[in-house]
Design a protein around this motif. Structure first.
Motif, mmCIF file in Angstrom:
data_model
loop_
_atom_site.group_PDB
_atom_site.id
_atom_site.type_symbol
_atom_site.label_atom_id
_atom_site.label_comp_id
_atom_site.label_asym_id
_atom_site.label_seq_id
_atom_site.Cartn_x
_atom_site.Cartn_y
_atom_site.Cartn_z
ATOM 1 N N VAL A 1 5.978 26.828 -27.140
ATOM 2 C CA VAL A 1 6.243 26.166 -25.861
ATOM 3 C C VAL A 1 4.925 25.865 -25.136
ATOM 4 O O VAL A 1 4.756 24.788 -24.552
ATOM 5 N N PHE A 2 3.987 26.808 -25.190
ATOM 6 C CA PHE A 2 2.684 26.621 -24.552
ATOM 7 C C PHE A 2 1.971 25.406 -25.136
ATOM 8 O O PHE A 2 1.372 24.601 -24.402
ATOM 9 N N ALA A 3 2.012 25.256 -26.438
ATOM 10 C CA ALA A 3 1.361 24.120 -27.092
ATOM 11 C C ALA A 3 2.018 22.800 -26.700
ATOM 12 O O ALA A 3 1.334 21.789 -26.480
ATOM 13 N N LEU A 4 3.364 22.803 -26.567
ATOM 14 C CA LEU A 4 4.084 21.568 -26.278
ATOM 15 C C LEU A 4 3.913 21.118 -24.830
ATOM 16 O O LEU A 4 3.746 19.933 -24.551
ATOM 17 N N VAL A 5 3.979 22.071 -23.894
ATOM 18 C CA VAL A 5 3.991 21.695 -22.473
ATOM 19 C C VAL A 5 2.622 21.798 -21.812
ATOM 20 O O VAL A 5 2.447 21.300 -20.692
ATOM 21 N N PHE A 6 1.644 22.405 -22.474
ATOM 22 C CA PHE A 6 0.325 22.569 -21.862
ATOM 23 C C PHE A 6 -0.778 21.915 -22.688
ATOM 24 O O PHE A 6 -1.508 21.044 -22.184
ATOM 25 N N LEU A 7 -0.908 22.301 -23.929
ATOM 26 C CA LEU A 7 -2.002 21.787 -24.745
ATOM 27 C C LEU A 7 -1.801 20.319 -25.127
ATOM 28 O O LEU A 7 -2.750 19.526 -25.059
ATOM 29 N N ALA A 8 -0.575 19.967 -25.528
ATOM 30 C CA ALA A 8 -0.325 18.594 -25.966
ATOM 31 C C ALA A 8 -0.603 17.561 -24.869
ATOM 32 O O ALA A 8 -1.256 16.544 -25.138
ATOM 33 N N PRO A 9 -0.150 17.777 -23.616
ATOM 34 C CA PRO A 9 -0.486 16.795 -22.571
ATOM 35 C C PRO A 9 -1.988 16.672 -22.331
ATOM 36 O O PRO A 9 -2.483 15.572 -22.052
ATOM 37 N N ILE A 10 -2.730 17.792 -22.422
ATOM 38 C CA ILE A 10 -4.175 17.726 -22.223
ATOM 39 C C ILE A 10 -4.822 16.906 -23.327
ATOM 40 O O ILE A 10 -5.680 16.044 -23.072
ATOM 41 N N VAL A 11 -4.425 17.170 -24.566
ATOM 42 C CA VAL A 11 -4.975 16.413 -25.698
ATOM 43 C C VAL A 11 -4.653 14.929 -25.560
ATOM 44 O O VAL A 11 -5.506 14.057 -25.793
ATOM 45 N N TYR A 12 -3.415 14.618 -25.167
ATOM 46 C CA TYR A 12 -3.022 13.217 -25.026
ATOM 47 C C TYR A 12 -3.785 12.549 -23.878
ATOM 48 O O TYR A 12 -4.164 11.372 -23.976
ATOM 49 N N SER A 13 -4.022 13.284 -22.794
ATOM 50 C CA SER A 13 -4.800 12.728 -21.686
ATOM 51 C C SER A 13 -6.236 12.452 -22.115
ATOM 52 O O SER A 13 -6.815 11.426 -21.740
ATOM 53 N N LEU A 14 -6.819 13.369 -22.873
ATOM 54 C CA LEU A 14 -8.164 13.136 -23.400
ATOM 55 C C LEU A 14 -8.191 11.900 -24.292
ATOM 56 O O LEU A 14 -9.143 11.108 -24.246
ATOM 57 N N TYR A 15 -7.161 11.732 -25.073
ATOM 58 C CA TYR A 15 -7.064 10.560 -25.946
ATOM 59 C C TYR A 15 -6.986 9.277 -25.112
ATOM 60 O O TYR A 15 -7.692 8.289 -25.371
ATOM 61 N N LEU A 16 -6.133 9.285 -24.083
ATOM 62 C CA LEU A 16 -6.004 8.100 -23.245
ATOM 63 C C LEU A 16 -7.300 7.762 -22.518
ATOM 64 O O LEU A 16 -7.620 6.588 -22.313
ATOM 65 N N SER A 17 -8.049 8.788 -22.132
ATOM 66 C CA SER A 17 -9.228 8.570 -21.289
ATOM 67 C C SER A 17 -10.370 7.864 -22.001
ATOM 68 O O SER A 17 -11.297 7.381 -21.338
ATOM 69 N N ALA B 1 -17.627 7.123 -16.574
ATOM 70 C CA ALA B 1 -18.709 6.528 -15.781
ATOM 71 C C ALA B 1 -18.144 5.747 -14.602
ATOM 72 O O ALA B 1 -18.705 5.779 -13.494
ATOM 73 N N ARG B 2 -17.029 5.070 -14.814
ATOM 74 C CA ARG B 2 -16.384 4.326 -13.726
ATOM 75 C C ARG B 2 -15.888 5.274 -12.649
ATOM 76 O O ARG B 2 -16.050 5.000 -11.450
ATOM 77 N N ALA B 3 -15.303 6.398 -13.048
ATOM 78 C CA ALA B 3 -14.787 7.356 -12.073
ATOM 79 C C ALA B 3 -15.910 7.976 -11.258
ATOM 80 O O ALA B 3 -15.762 8.203 -10.043
ATOM 81 N N ILE B 4 -17.029 8.258 -11.897
ATOM 82 C CA ILE B 4 -18.160 8.867 -11.197
ATOM 83 C C ILE B 4 -18.701 7.923 -10.126
ATOM 84 O O ILE B 4 -19.210 8.364 -9.093
ATOM 85 N N GLN B 5 -18.554 6.623 -10.342
ATOM 86 C CA GLN B 5 -19.060 5.629 -9.389
ATOM 87 C C GLN B 5 -17.957 5.079 -8.490
ATOM 88 O O GLN B 5 -18.183 4.146 -7.728
ATOM 89 N N ASP B 6 -16.770 5.654 -8.556
ATOM 90 C CA ASP B 6 -15.630 5.149 -7.794
ATOM 91 C C ASP B 6 -15.607 5.774 -6.403
ATOM 92 O O ASP B 6 -15.332 6.974 -6.261
ATOM 93 N N PRO B 7 -15.878 5.009 -5.336
ATOM 94 C CA PRO B 7 -15.891 5.601 -3.984
ATOM 95 C C PRO B 7 -14.523 6.089 -3.540
ATOM 96 O O PRO B 7 -14.423 7.075 -2.794
ATOM 97 N N GLN B 8 -13.447 5.423 -3.973
ATOM 98 C CA GLN B 8 -12.104 5.866 -3.583
ATOM 99 C C GLN B 8 -11.799 7.256 -4.141
ATOM 100 O O GLN B 8 -11.212 8.092 -3.449
ATOM 101 N N PHE B 9 -12.213 7.489 -5.365
ATOM 102 C CA PHE B 9 -11.985 8.792 -5.978
ATOM 103 C C PHE B 9 -12.731 9.884 -5.231
ATOM 104 O O PHE B 9 -12.168 10.933 -4.906
ATOM 105 N N TRP B 10 -14.003 9.637 -4.919
ATOM 106 C CA TRP B 10 -14.813 10.677 -4.279
ATOM 107 C C TRP B 10 -14.430 10.880 -2.818
ATOM 108 O O TRP B 10 -14.590 11.975 -2.281
#
Length: 279
Positions: free
Chosen positions: A9-25, A44-53
Motif C-alpha cells: 500500500v505504501f508503494a502504491l499510494v506514496f512512492l508511485a505518485p512521487i515517481v510519476y511526478s518526477l517523470y512528469l517534471s 529552471a522555470r520554477a526557480i525564476q517564476d515570481p508567482q511561485f516565489w
C-alpha cells in the motif's frame, strides 16, 4: 510477511505518485510538438517564476506568525487542563478539540460566511451598531483571516498532543519539586516543558508541513474574495490551478516537487535543532 501488505500500500499510494511526478517534471506537453523531454528546464522555470516565489513567501510568513500563536495557545490550554485546577476540564478538553472534527471545507465556508461584510456576521455587526469594521477578506487582512481559521481548526489537535505527553510525566518528579518548594511556574519550566520536548517538536513539524500545504482555506475563500486570493496565492493552489485550469501538468508536478523538497529540508532542520541535546 507481516509488513508486506503495508509496504504494498505504501508503494502504491506514496512512492508511485512521487515517481510519476518526477517523470512528469522532466517532460513538456505542447499542442504543437506533443510531449518532449526537457530535462531540468521546468525546474529552471520554477526557480525564476515570481508567482511561485510570492506564494512561497506568503506561506513562509504564515508559518512564522500563525504556527507560534497556535502552538502557544494549545500549550497553555494543555497546561491548564493538566494542572488539575481547571473546573470542568473534561468539558474544555472536548470542546476545544471539537473544531478539529469539522472538515476544513466546512470550516472555511462557515468562517467565510461570518467574514462577509454584506451578508455575514461582520455585515450584521456593522448594520446593528452603525460601525464599519475592517473587511477580513480584504487583500491586507485575508492571510490573517485564513490564519484564524487554521488556528481554530488545529488548536485542539495540538492541545491533545501536548496533554497526552503531559499525562505520562512521572508524578514522582512533581512530588520531588513540591518537597523542594518549587512553585507552579518552576514546575512548568523545569519539569513539564522539558518532559514534553519531543511532543513540541512533533507538533511543530506537523504544523510546518501543514503551513506549506495550505490549500483548502484559500481555495474555498477564493470565490468570496477573488480580488484578494489569486490562483497563485499559495504554492499548492498554484500547482492545482496549473494542472486543472491551465492543463500544465508537467510544470505543476515540478512546482509540487520543489515545494516537497523545501518542506522536507525545513522540517528536517527543525527536527535536528529541536531534538539536539543540551551541552
Amino acid at each position: 510477511m507481516f509488513v508486506g501488505p503495508f509496504m504494498l500500500v505504501f508503494a502504491l499510494v506514496f512512492l508511485a505518485p512521487i515517481v510519476y511526478s518526477l517523470y512528469l517534471s522532466v517532460f513538456r506537453t505542447q499542442m504543437v510538438g506533443g510531449t518532449t523531454f526537457v530535462g531540468l528546464d521546468n525546474y529552471a522555470r520554477a526557480i525564476q517564476d515570481p508567482q511561485f516565489w510570492e506564494g512561497v513567501g506568503r506561506v513562509g510568513l504564515f508559518l512564522v506568525v500563525q504556527v507560534p500563536i497556535m502552538l502557544g495557545i494549545a500549550l497553555l490550554v494543555a497546561l491548564a487542563i493538566d494542572s488539575g485546577r481547571l473546573y470542568g476540564r473534561n468539558f474544555f478538553r472536548i470542546s476545544i478539540f471539537m473544531p478539529y472534527a469539522v472538515p476544513a471545507v466546512v470550516a472555511s465556508l462557515m468562517w467565510g460566511f461570518m467574514y462577509g461584510t454584506r451578508f455575514g456576521l461582520i455585515g450584521n455587526i456593522n448594520d446593528a451598531f452603525g460601525v464599519s469594521l475592517p473587511n477580513p477578506l480584504s487583500p491586507e487582512l485575508v492571510l490573517a483571516s485564513i490564519g484564524n481559521i487554521v488556528t481554530w481548526e488545529f488548536v485542539g489537535y495540538n492541545m491533545l498532543i501536548f496533554y497526552s505527553a503531559l499525562r505520562v510525566v512521572p508524578h514522582s518528579l512533581y512530588e520531588a519539586a513540591e518537597i523542594d518548594g518549587a512553585g507552579q511556574w518552576r514546575v512548568v519550566t523545569a519539569i513539564k516543558l522539558p518532559a514534553i520536548r519531543g511532543a513540541l517538536v512533533i507538533a511543530t513539524i506537523f504544523s510546518i508541513i501543514g503551513s506549506f500545504q495550505l490549500f483548502n482555506e484559500p481555495s474555498i475563500l477564493q470565490s468570496l474574495a477573488p480580488n484578494a486570493i489569486s490562483t497563485s496565492y499559495t504554492p499548492n493552489l498554484y500547482a492545482y490551478s496549473l494542472s486543472f485550469s491551465g492543463q500544465q501538468y508537467n510544470y505543476s508536478a515540478t512546482v509540487a516537487i520543489i515545494m516537497g523538497l523545501i518542506t522536507m529540508v525545513i522540517a528536517y532542520v527543525v527536527q535536528l535543532r529541536g531534538m539536539r541535546k543540551e551541552p
